[in-house]
Design a protein around this motif. Structure first.
Motif, PDB file in Angstrom:
ATOM      1  N   TRP A 126      17.111  30.711 -15.282  1.00 19.69           N
ATOM      2  CA  TRP A 126      15.840  31.446 -15.327  1.00 19.69           C
ATOM      3  C   TRP A 126      15.112  31.120 -16.619  1.00 19.69           C
ATOM      4  N   TYR A 127      13.798  31.296 -16.605  1.00 21.37           N
ATOM      5  CA  TYR A 127      12.989  30.917 -17.759  1.00 21.37           C
ATOM      6  C   TYR A 127      11.651  31.649 -17.715  1.00 21.37           C
ATOM      7  N   ILE A 128      10.945  31.606 -18.826  1.00 16.51           N
ATOM      8  CA  ILE A 128       9.613  32.189 -18.885  1.00 16.51           C
ATOM      9  C   ILE A 128       8.632  31.193 -18.280  1.00 16.51           C
ATOM     10  N   PRO A 129       7.843  31.592 -17.283  1.00 15.15           N
ATOM     11  CA  PRO A 129       6.883  30.671 -16.667  1.00 15.15           C
ATOM     12  C   PRO A 129       5.966  30.021 -17.707  1.00 15.15           C
TER      13      PRO A 129
ATOM     14  N   TRP B  95      14.298  39.426 -23.592  1.00 12.87           N
ATOM     15  CA  TRP B  95      13.177  39.225 -22.672  1.00 12.87           C
ATOM     16  C   TRP B  95      13.451  39.864 -21.310  1.00 12.87           C
ATOM     17  N   ASN B  96      14.702  39.992 -20.962  1.00 12.04           N
ATOM     18  CA  ASN B  96      15.083  40.619 -19.697  1.00 12.04           C
ATOM     19  C   ASN B  96      14.516  42.025 -19.562  1.00 12.04           C
TER      20      ASN B  96
ATOM     21  N   ALA C  60      13.201  53.916 -11.938  1.00 11.43           N
ATOM     22  CA  ALA C  60      13.403  53.544 -13.349  1.00 11.43           C
ATOM     23  C   ALA C  60      14.398  52.388 -13.474  1.00 11.43           C
ATOM     24  N   SER C  61      14.056  51.393 -14.292  1.00 19.32           N
ATOM     25  CA  SER C  61      14.973  50.262 -14.509  1.00 19.32           C
ATOM     26  C   SER C  61      15.056  49.868 -15.974  1.00 19.32           C
TER      27      SER C  61
ATOM     28  N   ARG D 266       8.792  45.073 -15.310  1.00 22.60           N
ATOM     29  CA  ARG D 266       9.650  44.197 -16.105  1.00 22.60           C
ATOM     30  C   ARG D 266       9.210  42.762 -15.841  1.00 22.60           C
ATOM     31  N   VAL D 267       8.567  42.152 -16.836  1.00 21.48           N
ATOM     32  CA  VAL D 267       7.933  40.857 -16.605  1.00 21.48           C
ATOM     33  C   VAL D 267       8.931  39.757 -16.286  1.00 21.48           C
TER      34      VAL D 267
END
Length: 227
Positions: free
Chosen positions: A36-39, A103-104, A145-146, A124-125
C-alpha cells in the motif's frame, strides 16, 4: 548537515486536501510499497543504500527543488536521514512523523449543515473507512468509529456536543471498530442491531425505533446486507 524538519500526518492530509503542490518520496523497500502507498507518491529504490548510511543515495533523484518534498518510510526514522540529505541540497524537505504506520490513522472531515443538525463525516484517508458524527442541540451520536476515541470526543466538544450514543451500522470485517472503546471513553450508550452477534454487552436497537438527538429524531431501519 542541515536541520531536519518533520510533518505530522494531519498536516500532510490537509496539504493534500487543499491541493498544495508537494512531492511525496517513498523510500521503503519495494515489497512494502506494493502492499500500500499514498496515491501520487514517488517511489525510489534506495532503502538499502540509505540504511547503510550512504549520503549520496539521493544524488540521481530527479525531483523539482522548487516544490516541498515529504519523505516517508515505515516508521518515520530512516526518512529523517533522507530529509537531512535533501535539505543539505537546498530542498524544502520534511520527514513524515511516524511514517506509514502513522499515516494509517490520518483523517480528514466533510460537513453537511442543516437548520437544526449537522453531520460530520470523518474519513481515514489511508483506508477509506468512514465515520459519522450527527449532532443537534448539545447532543451527538457517533456511527462506525474507527479512530482513537479522543478524536471524536475533541470534534464533538469543539461543536458543543456531548456524545450520548455510539453505534456501528454492522459488524465490521474490513477494520477494527473503535465504537466499544469510544463508549467506554465517553460514557455514551452503546447501541447495536438487536441481532448483532458480539461478545460484549450493548443496548439493542429494533427496526423503526426512534432515537432522540437534541432537536431531531433518527429512525432505525434494518436493511439486508452490510451496506
Amino acid at each position: 548537515m542541515a536541520l531536519i524538519k518533520t510533518i505530522d500526518t494531519q498536516k500532510l492530509s490537509n496539504w493534500l486536501k487543499e491541493g498544495k503542490k508537494i512531492t511525496i518520496l517513498d523510500i521503503r523497500p519495494i515489497a512494502e510499497r506494493n502492499e500500500w502507498y499514498i496515491p501520487n507518491s514517488i517511489h525510489i529504490n534506495i532503502y538499502e543504500s540509505l540504511k547503510s548510511g550512504n549520503v549520496q543515495a539521493l544524488d540521481d533523484v530527479q525531483i523539482d527543488n522548487q516544490i516541498p518534498v515529504v519523505t516517508l518510510c515505515a516508521g518515520g526514522n530512516l526518512s529523517k536521514f533522507a530529509t537531512e540529505i535533501l535539505a543539505s541540497k537546498g530542498f524544502d524537505a520534511y520527514s513524515l512523523e511516524g511514517g506509514m504506520k502513522a499515516w494509517n490513522y490520518a483523517y480528514d472531515t466533510a460537513v453537511l449543515e442543516f437548520e437544526n443538525f449537522k453531520i460530520i463525516q470523518i474519513r481515514r484517508v489511508a483506508k477509506g473507512c468512514l465515520s459519522y458524527i450527527i449532532g443537534s442541540g448539545n447532543k451527538a451520536i457517533v456511527i462506525d468509529a474507527s479512530l482513537d476515541p479522543s478524536i471524536y470526543d475533541t470534534i464533538a466538544k469543539t461543536e458543543g456536543w456531548k456524545i450520548d450514543f455510539v453505534t456501528d451500522t454492522h459488524i465490521h470485517a474490513g477494520y477494527v471498530s473503535r465504537t466499544k472503546d469510544l463508549a467506554n471513553y465517553s460514557g455514551a450508550k452503546h447501541l447495536m442491531n438487536s441481532n448483532a452477534s458480539v461478545s460484549y454487552s450493548f443496548t439493542p436497537l429494533e427496526d423503526n425505533e426512534l432515537l432522540k438527538i437534541g432537536e431531531i429524531e433518527i429512525k432505525v431501519i434494518h436493511t439486508p446486507g452490510h451496506t
